[in-house]
Write an enzyme that holds these catalytic residues in place. Structure first.
Site, PDB file in Angstrom:
ATOM      1  N   ASP A 142       0.846  -1.228  -0.044  1.00 13.34           N
ATOM      2  CA  ASP A 142      -0.139  -0.063   0.027  1.00 13.34           C
ATOM      3  C   ASP A 142       0.769   1.336  -0.057  1.00 13.34           C
ATOM      4  O   ASP A 142       1.942   1.259   0.729  1.00 13.34           O
ATOM      5  CB  ASP A 142      -0.996   0.002   1.125  1.00 13.34           C
ATOM      6  CG  ASP A 142      -1.954   1.077   1.348  1.00 13.34           C
ATOM      7  OD1 ASP A 142      -2.812   1.074   0.540  1.00 13.34           O
ATOM      8  OD2 ASP A 142      -1.843   1.903   2.242  1.00 13.34           O
ATOM      9  N   GLU A 196      14.394 -14.833   0.789  1.00 15.36           N
ATOM     10  CA  GLU A 196      14.607 -15.881   1.671  1.00 15.36           C
ATOM     11  C   GLU A 196      13.886 -16.815   1.749  1.00 15.36           C
ATOM     12  O   GLU A 196      13.966 -18.154   2.127  1.00 15.36           O
ATOM     13  CB  GLU A 196      14.741 -15.251   3.185  1.00 15.36           C
ATOM     14  CG  GLU A 196      16.024 -14.243   3.531  1.00 15.36           C
ATOM     15  CD  GLU A 196      15.821 -13.616   4.948  1.00 15.36           C
ATOM     16  OE1 GLU A 196      15.226 -14.343   5.713  1.00 15.36           O
ATOM     17  OE2 GLU A 196      16.490 -12.730   5.222  1.00 15.36           O
TER      18      GLU A 196
END
Length: 530
Positions: A208, A261
């Site tokens: 956002d 990751e």
């Protein structure tokens, strides 16, 4: 394509949870309701929409000052939408159907009821005071500077806290205080939020207002040339001091490293910047993988306008970058309303699903829902967006959404524009969407091919999508009259694969010297091997 680039092939589908499907009869959509309708999105067959991922607008606990974009707990589900167990079930059921799950990540601000802000405003000496942006009043007692809220109804971007005698910054409503991302402890706390949802199996985030995360540390006034602006404006010589600062990219790179990751997760940015030269800095490099092309949904219904907009961004992007294309969201008026007819919505669907980019479909666009502003006295949204968020039209009487009283009334065309009715009609907009999405899934040219626009007379947008072994011509007529287009350098004929008009015979050869398009028609033509 590497393992972590699944999104390059994807069609996204935005779900506004309050409005998609209600499972318990309280009139508000919820997570179990979404699960019940996952087969509409993708059941593995062309009888479903065939989307690859869903983006869920906020479902977190919230006092609803901005309908969920004011979050009071980033690591929970608001009881009105269900529980964390319901969320886990949604992820499991979506993944079983090959649907990825993207959640809204709201990092610019929290709710005033968030424990971080409650502690921050408790005392000037609070350990969390500098988790938010506080400032003394101006000499006249007014706000510290001239920054404005993005929402006109909210006035300045500052509210005075009477108890502590300072103003706090809020880029949106006073119920949404802005976080101070220059504080390392805020970054640590938000990293924990990222990992919380990634560990639960989400496939990425829609970020956002990604351009607003950093503000001028000196809180200087916006220059007079842009002081009027509530949102981003392009200016040749000055920048606004409360958004689009270069330091924001450090945060987005940090997010990207964390996503990396987890192997195959991605970030889609909401970056309300229409200036392509600045927008391209936000995606395609080491930050977010993709971002909405804001200028795309700002265009009038004119083929040349869309061509100029698409080509303009294509000419500035990093070579391997992909934008995300949408024509409606929870913030943006629906396609049929904005452009005036279901026929134009069909052309818009073909355009969005065939450009070189990631298409995103807002719930209800696949059946041509219109904006439906609520009756006087039932307005709820601070920025007047209720009409774009009405409940999904599953059937002719509204019971497919809820057995209770819906939180917003459905559109007045519910009896005609609904999934059940259109699912029975091979001429419906829903049927066209299904054909387009499934055709795209099987097309190397549309999923991974190059894009090149072609000159065409009249108000048409014509372009080539090409990959080894496949060349497709997409021709879109933006007028209400027949239009002949004859782009140069093409073979004399090609096979019409798809048309937005049900009366066009497909699977047959058509002349390209010229190609005659019916009023408000778009076609995909196979040109043969390349």
């Amino acid at each position: 394509m590497t393992h972590d680039e699944w999104w390059r092939d994807a069609v996204l589908y935005q779900i506004y949870p309050r409005s998609f499907a209600d499972s318990d009869g309280d009139g508000i959509g919820d997570l179990p309701g979404i699960v019940k309708h996952l087969d509409h999105l993708n059941d593995g067959t062309p009888g479903s929409l065939g989307v690859d991922a869903v983006w869920l607008s906020p479902f977190y606990p919230s006092p609803q000052a901005d309908f969920g974009y004011d979050i009071s707990d980033h690591q929970a589900v608001d009881p009105v939408f269900g529980t964390l167990a319901d969320f886990d079930e949604l992820v499991e059921q979506a993944h079983a159907r090959g649907i990825r799950v993207i959640v809204d990540l709201v990092m610019n601000h929290t709710a005033v009821t968030h424990p971080w802000f409650t502690e921050s405003r408790s005392d000037r000496a609070s350990a969390k005071r500098d988790w938010y942006i506080w400032a003394d009043p101006a000499p006249d007692g007014g706000p510290p500077n001239n920054w404005l809220s993005a929402f006109e109804r909210c006035g300045p971007a500052w509210t005075l806290d009477q108890a502590t005698g300072q103003y706090y910054l809020h880029s949106f409503t006073p119920g949404q205080p802005d976080l101070n991302w220059r504080n390392p402890r805020v970054r640590d706390a938000m990293r924990a939020v990222w990992r919380f949802w990634l560990d639960r199996g989400v496939d990425g985030f829609r970020i956002d207002v990604a351009h607003r995360l950093m503000k001028d540390p000196e809180l200087r006034d916006n220059p007079p040339e842009v002081a009027h602006a509530r949102r981003h404006v392009s200016h040749p010589s000055v920048r606004q001091r409360n958004l689009d600062l270069p330091e924001v990219h450090d945060i987005l790179r940090d997010l990207r490293r964390t996503l990396g990751e987890y192997g195959d997760r991605f970030a889609l940015g909401e970056v309300p910047i229409s200036d392509d030269a600045r927008l391209v800095e936000y995606f395609g490099g080491d930050g977010m993988q993709t971002a909405f092309h804001m200028a795309y949904w700002e265009q009038p219904w004119h083929g040349e306008a869309f061509r100029r907009t698409v080509d303009g961004l294509a000419g500035r992007m990093r070579p391997d970058a992909l934008p995300t294309y949408a024509l409606a969201t929870h913030d943006i008026s629906r396609t049929v309303t904005r452009y005036g007819s279901p026929e134009r919505a069909r052309v818009a669907a073909m355009m969005t699903l065939t450009l070189r980019g990631v298409p995103c479909v807002y719930y209800g666009e696949e059946i041509g829902m219109r904006d439906a502003p609520p009756p006087a006295g039932r307005e709820l949204d601070v920025d007047g967006r209720d009409g774009t968020r009405v409940p999904m039209h599953w059937d002719a009487d509204g019971t497919g959404f809820t057995t209770g009283e819906p939180w917003l009334p459905p559109g007045p065309d519910l009896a005609e524009v609904n999934v059940a009715r259109q699912a029975r009609s091979p001429e419906s907009l829903l049927h066209l969407y299904r054909r387009l999405v499934w055709y795209r899934r099987g097309s190397q040219a549309l999923r991974r091919g190059t894009y090149r626009s072609l000159d065409a007379p009249g108000d048409a947008f014509v372009y080539l999508r090409s990959a080894p072994g496949e060349r497709l011509l997409v021709a879109l007529n933006f007028t209400d009259r027949p239009l002949a287009v004859a782009p140069g350098g093409l073979p004399p004929s090609g096979r019409v694969e798809l048309s937005t008009r049900p009366d066009r015979e497909t699977g047959r050869q058509a002349s390209l010297r010229p190609l005659t398009l019916a009023p408000d028609e778009g076609v995909i033509v196979r040109l043969g091997d390349s």
